[in-house]
Design an enzyme around this catalytic site. Structure first.
Site, short mmCIF file in Angstrom:
data_model
loop_
_atom_site.label_atom_id
_atom_site.label_comp_id
_atom_site.label_asym_id
_atom_site.label_seq_id
_atom_site.Cartn_x
_atom_site.Cartn_y
_atom_site.Cartn_z
N GLY A 154 0.80 -1.22 0.00
CA GLY A 154 0.00 0.00 0.00
C GLY A 154 0.83 1.26 0.00
O GLY A 154 0.28 2.36 -0.01
N GLN A 155 2.15 1.13 0.01
CA GLN A 155 2.97 2.34 0.06
C GLN A 155 2.81 3.15 -1.21
O GLN A 155 2.65 2.60 -2.29
CB GLN A 155 4.44 1.96 0.24
CG GLN A 155 4.72 1.42 1.63
CD GLN A 155 6.12 0.87 1.73
OE1 GLN A 155 7.05 1.47 1.21
NE2 GLN A 155 6.25 -0.28 2.36
#
Lengths: 885, 201
Positions: B72-73
């Protein structure tokens, strides 16, 4: 090679199953990776095809590669072991082409730390191939764990991958030294070897640390023979380094010697190989090593016999007496069923044997020379070359043999080495010249290699006119004009012109032939013919000298650029050849040293060092033109005449490292100071080198470095004018101090703590301007002619006693270096055992003054030298004589 | 499309395989959610930020899930779209205590819904309002409103509050999700798929 493949295909029956695959269709098939349920067998097969294509050199575009890569990532859902391992290979192959490869980082870290042993090592290798420096920190913990893993395959994979990573992220890998140390104590032979490799690599730049490591390890007995071999190699490298610590040397040597009694053959051979190849081994130290090799010569294992005989062959020239001791064993190997071993044995014997045995050995070798590969034929040729220098009287036998070899089939490398050998023989042995040239003439009659033919024609042009009967070569050369391609025809025309220029009685005939060549279909050939025809028609000796016998002395790329510049500005003035910088002749002295460093008769032919296309002066000009302050002055300064080698003004490990390069113009001197800041907590501003110039010099302009952060190297400049009226004042010493403003800064960010700084200075060594900085080397093909021509110039003569020199060779080398002139007619090499010698030097002083120097040397108590200088102005001549005194 | 197939599917005897995508901002709990579904001895004790993606498999009501746990970065979110095409459902995890980044979540969701590989397909989307145990957590209703979920008309969606550490609320969500996925997977609805009989063999 082709034969091998055919044979293999026959055995396979069906041939290569991947022979007819195509990139587009494979990429199409690779879409199957996206299916919801993966068919492992099918996907493995497709992946194999992709890998096959990549390994055949097929290029994938970035988009194509990325598409395949992401499709491949979906295969991680399959639990099939074979498929997963293929995926790892695919990742490694595509990691350099596809984008966003870091997508698999987590999947790979999971596999490398997971329970499936088959995945772990391969996952580490794949992971390291996709990781760049910025991502490395994220996986550092896993790598450290993997290095000390119990599983040897995992540990080895991690160690080797770390070595690869060290290339791009050296600093980070250095932190893993403790883990490497721990892995080193492993029981597994491979792990220990790889761990030593990493440990050495981390310490490589720190000599003391390496010595410590080696001395520590030599006291232990290592389990892994591979690690011992590596240790021997490291020890050798330490011993070869010139400024070796004297204390460590004897321990290292005795360690290598003790390895001769190791229980593994591998280690014994490595130690023996190391001993005989060390430059400094004495005959006493050599004996045990040679006796080991001798033993190996008579074992039943072919690889050992091969290794031993090959090593003996390599050192046959440097230690002939030691190798002679093995002659009996080598004789037995002549009939070895393995042709490679036999060849090496014979050539070794040729190198060491007595003159009387040459005929017998040559007969032996002739019996199977057609059966061995080109590589080994080259070994034979090199052995013959060595023989010729040793026994000049045998040249006729050897020359006949060589010419027979020339007539055989063979590749360019092989033919070139034969031609090289013949040329060496011609040059070293005047008696062999005529026969050698005759053989070469015969060879070019039927030579398919253009480059070789051109070289030989050039040689004929140079040597032919000096022979007793120059006319006989003309026919061979003119035949080329009729029969060959354009490049060879051009070379032939140039060669004929040499005869025309140097043999007055052939002048008429050559002119007739050249006139015919003016009808040639190729532009270049026609141009050359016209050029030479016109010059020869003038019948002027000095014109011959400068335009036919001597080659062009300016640097070709510079000439091209100058001409281009000239065509851009429409002017009425004719182009001035003097404005083009001269080509720097590579110092021959270093070449000779380099040649000696290469062991004689190595099997792989070492490629000649690549000359850079751009000269020092060219690249310097580029740099200087990028500095606006200096570039504005360039039109006044003219071209850079000569750039010196960089001179260190500080020790290499001080706070600031300063190097100086001297660029010499016709009337100006530009000093370039490369400054490196090695303090991480300092930011330097307004960095300049303040000079105290010698008398007569005038500082015209200084360009400081505005900002110099940590670990960056920038250049400051200082432009000076040479003393105008007194040339002898142009050599001198300038006191130099580095002056700058320091701002303390945070080591992490490099930002200064405050805007306040303080001025500081730092003493550096003096800058010395010598004669060599102002002279460009020029190669004279016919020095004697140039000397005669210069008879009406200014001449100065003086006698010196060089008391500090012990040998003529030492004196010669020093004079060449000191004056910065180019030796001609191979006079920089003093034949052994002579008590007098004459050195011929040539060069051009800045401003375009020719300088010719003749130095007559005599060896008595020290060396006495009579120096005669001929130069176009008296000032220059005086400067040269005074420089020596 | 024989009677036998229908029966087999009806009684849930035939095992179905689906691929789902787990997305959401970093630190929303995607890997932890999946960790909860894994068998007891496979569970990882420590969850680290995912780089790239991970593949996990788990089963629910006789449906086998292959979950792609995406990172999710920020800099890896562009990589989600490579996997939209061949997934049959999306689990969108939201950190309900992170009010500040709800706008970012909404933006990412809009991007996802507008992507050509997602728009126009009736992909079931399960929203997990994770970290419900946090004191300042928003309720699932508020998150639905904040993300504007009522705009999604062409896809079945469901939101439920969850706590991935304890597993609270996950069962409810996945039960709904499994039903939806199974309906999508019904033979009648997926004419493009090959005969289910062949698959059953």
């Amino acid at each position: 090679m082709a034969f091998k493949r055919d044979k293999k295909e026959e055995e396979d029956g069906g041939g290569n199953p991947f022979e007819n695959i195509e990139k587009t269709s494979v990429l199409q098939e690779a879409r199957a990776f996206n299916d919801t349920s993966v068919n492992p067998r099918k996907c493995t097969h497709i992946l194999t095809k992709v890998l096959y294509l990549l390994n055949q050199g097929e290029q994938l575009g970035t988009t194509e590669a990325t598409e395949v890569f992401f499709a491949m990532t979906k295969l991680f859902q399959s639990k099939d072991v074979v498929l997963r391992r293929m995926v790892y290979l695919g990742i490694r192959e595509l990691s350099s082409i596809a984008e966003d490869v870091i997508i698999v980082t987590s999947s790979l870290t999971k596999d490398m730390t997971g329970n499936e042993a088959l995945y772990r090592a391969a996952a580490i290798r794949a992971l390291c191939s996709i990781t760049d420096v910025t991502m490395l920190q994220a996986i550092e913990r896993y790598m450290k764990q993997a290095i000390v893993d119990k599983n040897p395959a995992v540990s080895s994979a991690a160690l080797v991958s770390s070595l690869h990573l060290a290339r791009s992220a050296g600093e980070l890998v250095k932190r893993w030294v403790n883990e490497a140390q721990e892995a080193f104590s492993s029981d597994n032979v491979m792990v220990q070897y790889h761990a030593l490799g990493l440990m050495y690599h981390i310490r490589k730049t720190d000599r003391l640390a390496v010595i410590k490591l080696v001395t520590k390890l030599t006291k232990q007995s290592l389990k892994s023979p591979f690690a011992v071999c590596l240790l021997i190699r490291i020890a050798c490298r330490l011993l070869e380094d010139e400024d070796g610590a004297p204390g460590a040397d004897s321990t290292l040597l005795s360690f290598i010697e003790s390895c001769l009694r190791h229980k593994t053959e591998l280690v014994i051979y490595e130690a023996a190989h190391a001993m005989v190849n060390l430059r400094r081994t004495t005959a006493k130290e050599l004996a045990p090593a040679v006796s080991v090799l001798q033993l190996f010569c008579s074992t039943s294992k072919p690889p050992l016999r091969f290794a031993a005989v090959r090593t003996l062959n390599q050192v046959a020239m440097s230690h002939p007496s030691a190798v002679t001791a093995c002659n009996l064993d080598l004789e037995n190997l002549i009939t070895d069923s393995n042709r490679s071993i036999a060849t090496l044995a014979i050539t070794t014997l040729l190198k060491t044997g007595a003159e009387s045995s040459v005929d017998r050995l040559m007969k032996q070798i002739a019996s199977f020379v057609s059966e061995i590969s080109d590589e080994f034929k080259i070994v034979v040729v090199q052995a013959i070359r060595a023989l010729c220098t040793k026994f000049p009287r045998k040249h006729s036998v050897l020359m006949n043999f060589l010419s027979a070899m020339l007539r055989d089939e063979g590749g360019l490398d092989y033919k070139a080495s034969i031609a090289d050998t013949i040329i060496t023989i011609i040059e070293s042995n005047p008696e062999a010249k005529e026969t050698g040239l005759a053989h070469l003439c015969e060879f070019i009659e039927d030579c398919e290699h253009t480059s070789l033919a051109v070289r030989i024609l050039h040689l004929l042009g140079r040597e032919g006119p000096k022979t007793k009967q120059p006319s006989r070569y003309i026919r061979f050369i003119y035949n080329r004009v009729i029969l060959e391609n354009a490049a060879v025809r051009g070379a032939a025309v140039a060669a004929m012109a040499q005869f025309g220029a140097q043999c007055p009685d052939l002048h008429e005939n050559v002119q007739v032939l050249l006139a015919r060549c003016q009808m040639d279909s190729d532009d270049e050939v026609r141009d050359r013919a016209t050029y030479y025809y016109t010059i020869l028609a003038l019948k002027n000796r000095s014109l011959y000298n400068s335009y036919i016998t001597e080659s062009l002395q300016v640097s070709i790329p510079a000439l091209e650029r100058s001409l281009h510049q000239y065509t851009l500005n429409a002017t009425e003035t004719p182009f001035d050849m003097k404005s083009v910088p001269l080509a720097a002749v590579e110092p021959l002295v270093s070449e000779i040293v380099a040649q000696k460093a290469v062991p004689e008769g190595t099997i792989m032919s070492t490629p000649a060092p690549q000359r850079l296309g751009v000269s020092k002066e060219e690249s310097a000009l580029e740099l200087v033109s990028s500095i606006p302050e200096i570039a504005a002055l360039l039109p006044q300064l003219g071209p850079i005449f000569r750039s010196s080698e960089p001179v260190e003004l500080t020790e290499s490990e001080t706070e600031y490292v300063v190097r100086c390069i001297k660029h010499c113009f016709a009337r100006h001197l530009l000093l370039q100071f490369d400054v490196l800041n090695t303090l991480s907590d300092q930011l330097l501003e307004n960095v300049r080198v303040s000079l105290e110039p010698a008398e007569g010099y005038r500082i015209l302009r200084e360009v400081p470095i505005p900002r110099l952060p940590y670990s960056e190297s920038c250049s400051a400049f200082c432009l000076l004018e040479f003393p105008q009226d007194d040339l002898s004042a142009s050599t001198g010493t300038f006191g130099a101090t580095l002056a700058y403003m320091v701002k303390d800064c945070d080591p992490a960010t490099g930002l200064p703590d405050s805007d306040e700084g303080y001025d500081d200075t730092y003493m550096v060594e003096d800058v010395e301007v010598t004669l060599a900085d102002q002279v460009q080397r020029v190669w004279k093909g016919n020095w004697a002619a140039a000397w005669e021509e210069a008879a009406n110039l200014c001449e100065l003569e003086d006698t010196y006693a060089l008391t500090s020199m012990r040998t003529l060779q030492e004196a010669t080398t020093n004079i060449v270096q000191f004056l910065g002139l180019q030796p001609a007619d191979r006079s920089e090499r003093v034949p052994d055992g002579k008590s007098n010698h004459t050195l011929y030097l040539a060069g051009i002083f800045r401003g375009g003054h020719d300088v010719l120097v003749r130095a007559k040397l005599a060896l008595a108590d020290g060396v006495t030298m009579q120096l005669t200088v001929r130069a176009s102005t008296p000032d220059v001549a005086e400067l040269v004589t005074s420089a020596v005194g | 499309m024989g009677l036998l197939d229908k029966l087999v599917t009806l009684f849930g005897l035939r095992k179905q395989e689906v691929k789902v995508l787990v997305v959401g901002l970093n630190n929303s709990g995607k890997t932890t959610v999946l960790n909860h579904f894994k068998a007891e001895d496979d569970k990882s004790t420590e969850i680290v930020p995912t780089v790239g993606f991970n593949i996990e498999k788990f089963k629910n009501q006789n449906v086998g899930f292959t979950a792609l746990d995406m990172s999710g970065q920020g800099r890896y979110r562009d990589l989600w779209e490579f996997y939209y095409k061949d997934c049959q459902g999306i689990i969108f995890v939201v950190d309900s205590s992170d009010r500040l980044r709800l706008a970012v979540v909404r933006h990412e969701l809009d991007l996802l819904l507008q992507h050509p590989d997602v728009a126009g397909r009736a992909l079931p989307i399960l929203f997990l309002a994770n970290k419900m145990d946090q004191r300042d957590a928003l309720s699932s209703v508020k998150i639905a409103a904040g993300l504007g979920l009522d705009r999604i008309l062409d896809k079945p969606w469901h939101i439920c509050a969850s706590n991935a550490v304890t597993g609270e609320g996950l069962e409810e969500g996945v039960t709904w999700f499994t039903q939806q996925v199974r309906q999508v997977g019904q033979p009648g609805n997926r004419p493009s798929r090959g005969g289910p009989l062949a698959a059953a063999k």
